[in-house]
Motif scaffolding. Structure first.
Motif, mmCIF file in Angstrom:
data_model
loop_
_atom_site.group_PDB
_atom_site.id
_atom_site.type_symbol
_atom_site.label_atom_id
_atom_site.label_comp_id
_atom_site.label_asym_id
_atom_site.label_seq_id
_atom_site.Cartn_x
_atom_site.Cartn_y
_atom_site.Cartn_z
ATOM 1 N N LYS B 2 20.670 -48.278 142.527
ATOM 2 C CA LYS B 2 19.383 -48.183 141.679
ATOM 3 C C LYS B 2 18.304 -47.630 142.291
ATOM 4 O O LYS B 2 18.202 -48.170 143.782
ATOM 5 C CB LYS B 2 19.203 -49.528 141.152
ATOM 6 C CG LYS B 2 18.067 -49.355 139.968
ATOM 7 C CD LYS B 2 18.018 -50.762 139.092
ATOM 8 C CE LYS B 2 16.557 -50.586 138.368
ATOM 9 N NZ LYS B 2 16.192 -51.724 137.985
ATOM 10 N N SER B 4 14.009 -47.805 143.050
ATOM 11 C CA SER B 4 12.878 -48.267 142.534
ATOM 12 C C SER B 4 11.669 -48.409 143.530
ATOM 13 O O SER B 4 12.105 -47.665 144.982
ATOM 14 C CB SER B 4 13.030 -49.727 142.163
ATOM 15 O OG SER B 4 13.521 -50.494 143.321
ATOM 16 N N ASP B 166 9.993 -44.238 146.772
ATOM 17 C CA ASP B 166 10.982 -44.580 145.942
ATOM 18 C C ASP B 166 12.146 -45.207 147.227
ATOM 19 O O ASP B 166 12.553 -44.351 147.965
ATOM 20 C CB ASP B 166 11.569 -43.605 145.067
ATOM 21 C CG ASP B 166 10.595 -43.617 144.042
ATOM 22 O OD1 ASP B 166 9.586 -44.197 143.842
ATOM 23 O OD2 ASP B 166 10.851 -42.683 143.147
#
Lengths: 273, 308
Positions: B2, B4, B166
């Motif tokens: 993932k 973020s 990110d």
């Protein structure tokens, strides 16, 4: 306290300062004595304080942005019982709570760590904002030196206090006209002050910093002002109260000879009569 | 894995905590849309101070707010938060151990386009050198979130380093905000990392595994107080150690670890920024490659150490 009693108190605090320094030792006599009347009026007339409860949330706050003049604040705090008066003799000694510059973690009654010039007014403004958020009636008083006005951060703080309309903040400029190396006007003339503070949306009062009644009246006007922060441009004499030190640059952080010290103590006898 | 963004999660976490704790106030120096502190102003306008482009005043003003019981978070880019306001932090905040949270955003090389003036290669060193200061460097957004929670609970000054770009989530389900943790076990060598280099350390360990070398990865989120003894324990058995950070090798994780391991005798090398400033680049990866802040650089370093 009436005017006369306040005058006597100021004289006593000056004496305490001279005694704390002692003969043959270096200390900031000049800039402490120029502030004696202002500090007296604040601590003994204007400010709401509880010396037995230094952390009382609704107390008024006094910050000495010109932290080198801590001696005059120590004199008042000791006299009011924030710490035992006899501790004055430990000034600047290893382990003492009476540091060369004020330390809030060490001495009750000290509100901020100041001494790196230019920062106190910002801290005072932050406190004023915090008190206002909590809807507390408490006020914040901050003393800056005229030499200190050369610090750019003073004007950042002045802008912020004006923008945020911190009317619970009162600054006092100790205009003794002398900085460490000479006359402010000759070293770095940052005047005019009134116009600058007015341009930054402050309520400006020009006062005689040794006139007790004038100071009391000015602080009352500051309290009555509800839109703007107030600054007292206080004309003072560096070393005020001791003839040998008045307007003498060397007493920014100088030493008294034994004779000068004796003269200062004789002055005490006179004051007490 | 993932992906973020620390800034985004920082802004969200401030709001989330602001709802629970009325003492939290936020100060900004005109970078709120970048630092993501701006969102707080929309929810709590009365607890948000736009201080203008005046980082020194912002920091001392925050000290004043803390002295009335508030928990102020000051926001700017890391270069300005740590550099421009250094004296205000040292004198007004740290000596008095005031409860001020200093958040340095766009830290390290992460503001790739803006060049040397906006890239912080020394912010960790400056903040670590100040007594009473706690220095936190999150490896990913979940760890940053845990740190912001921790900062509110902790009474004292904290510097938090936030990356702009990110990042992959690498610290797991419940990242500890301050304790070092083994993120991948290994028997031959160890990589000690912080911040954005932790993801790269994990990549390096993966490619080392393919080459038959088992490397442990230890993420160190708190650079001060530095957990010397814990890290020593976590390094047991490693025959060679590489430390990596997106910061100058001076005064950051590299030298902290060198101090931890003084007299230890095991080979120790650093993959960090040399004693030089950054520069503009067209994307973050290009810049990090130029300064050898890559998984390959870590792998090469470890391999050469194990061969010798």
């Amino acid at each position: 306290m009436d005017t006369k009693a306040l005058q006597a108190k100021a004289a006593q605090l000056r004496m305490d300062v001279a005694r704390m320094i002692g003969p043959g030792k270096t200390g900031h006599l000049g800039g402490s004595c120029s502030l004696a009347d202002i500090v007296t009026v604040l601590y003994y007339d204007v400010m709401r304080l509880r010396p037995s409860d230094p952390a009382w949330p609704d107390r008024d706050r006094f910050l000495l942005s010109k932290g080198h003049a801590a001696l005059i604040q120590y004199a008042a705090l000791g006299d009011l019982g924030y710490y035992p008066k006899e501790e004055e003799s430990t000034l600047k000694k290893l382990g003492s709570r009476l540091q060369g510059h004020p330390d809030l973690r060490k001495l009750p009654g000290i509100e901020a760590n100041t001494g790196s010039l230019g920062q106190g007014l910002s801290m005072a403004a932050g406190m004023a904002a915090g008190l206002r958020m909590d809807k507390r009636d408490a006020r914040v008083y901050c003393c800056v030196g005229d030499g200190e006005l050369a610090e750019g951060q003073i004007w950042e703080a002045a802008m912020a206090a004006g923008v945020f309309k911190l009317s619970n903040l009162t600054a006092i400029v100790d205009m003794n006209g002398l900085q460490a190396t000479g006359a402010v006007r000759e070293r770095f003339d940052s005047s005019p002050y009134r116009e600058k503070f007015e341009a930054f949306r402050w309520h400006v009062l020009e006062v005689d910093g040794h006139d007790i009644d004038c100071l009391r009246a000015a602080f009352r006007l500051a309290i009555a002002e509800k839109e703007r922060p107030t600054v007292l441009l206080a004309k003072t004499v560096k070393g005020k109260g001791f003839a040998f030190a008045e307007n003498v640059v060397a007493f920014h952080n100088g030493q008294m000879t034994q004779e000068q010290y004796d003269a200062a103590m004789a002055c005490e006898t006179r004051c007490n009569q | 894995m993932k992906i973020s963004n620390q800034r985004t999660v920082y802004g969200e976490t401030l709001i989330e905590l602001g709802k629970r704790d009325p003492r939290i106030v936020v100060l900004e120096a005109d970078l709120g849309k970048s630092t993501q502190s701006y969102g707080f102003s929309q929810v709590f306008p009365e607890r948000y101070f736009e201080m203008g482009i005046a980082e020194a005043d912002m920091t001392s003003f925050a000290a004043g707010l803390s002295l009335t019981g508030k928990i102020p978070f000051t926001n700017s880019f890391a270069v300005f938060a740590a550099g421009r306001a250094y004296d205000q932090i040292r004198q007004g905040v740290a000596i008095g151990k005031l409860n001020v949270k200093i958040v340095g955003s766009s830290a390290g090389m992460s503001d790739f386009g803006d060049g040397a003036t906006h890239q912080s290669v020394e912010d960790i060193a400056i903040m670590r050198a100040i007594p009473n200061m706690t220095v936190l460097v999150p490896a990913d957004a979940p760890q940053l979130k845990a740190m912001v929670h921790w900062m509110v609970a902790y009474d004292g000054p904290v510097y938090l380093r936030v990356s702009r770009n990110d990042l992959p989530e690498v610290t797991g389900e419940t990242p500890d905000p301050v304790r070092p943790a083994v993120l991948r076990d290994g028997t031959d060598a160890a990589i000690v990392s912080c911040g954005i280099m932790t993801a790269r350390a994990l990549q390096a360990a993966e490619s080392m595994a393919e080459a038959g070398i088992s490397a442990r990865v230890i993420n160190v989120p708190c650079l001060k107080p530095f957990p010397h003894e814990e890290i020593k324990a976590l390094l047991q058995g490693a025959k060679a150690i590489v430390v990596t950070e997106e910061h100058s090798y001076i005064g950051g994780l590299s030298q902290a670890l060198a101090w931890t391991l003084r007299g230890d005798g095991r080979p120790l090398e650093s993959v960090a920024i040399a004693d030089e400033f950054g520069q503009s680049a067209s994307n973050p990866e290009e810049l990090l490659r130029h300064y050898h802040l890559t998984a390959e650089a870590i792998t090469d370093q470890l391999k050469s150490m194990l061969e010798n």
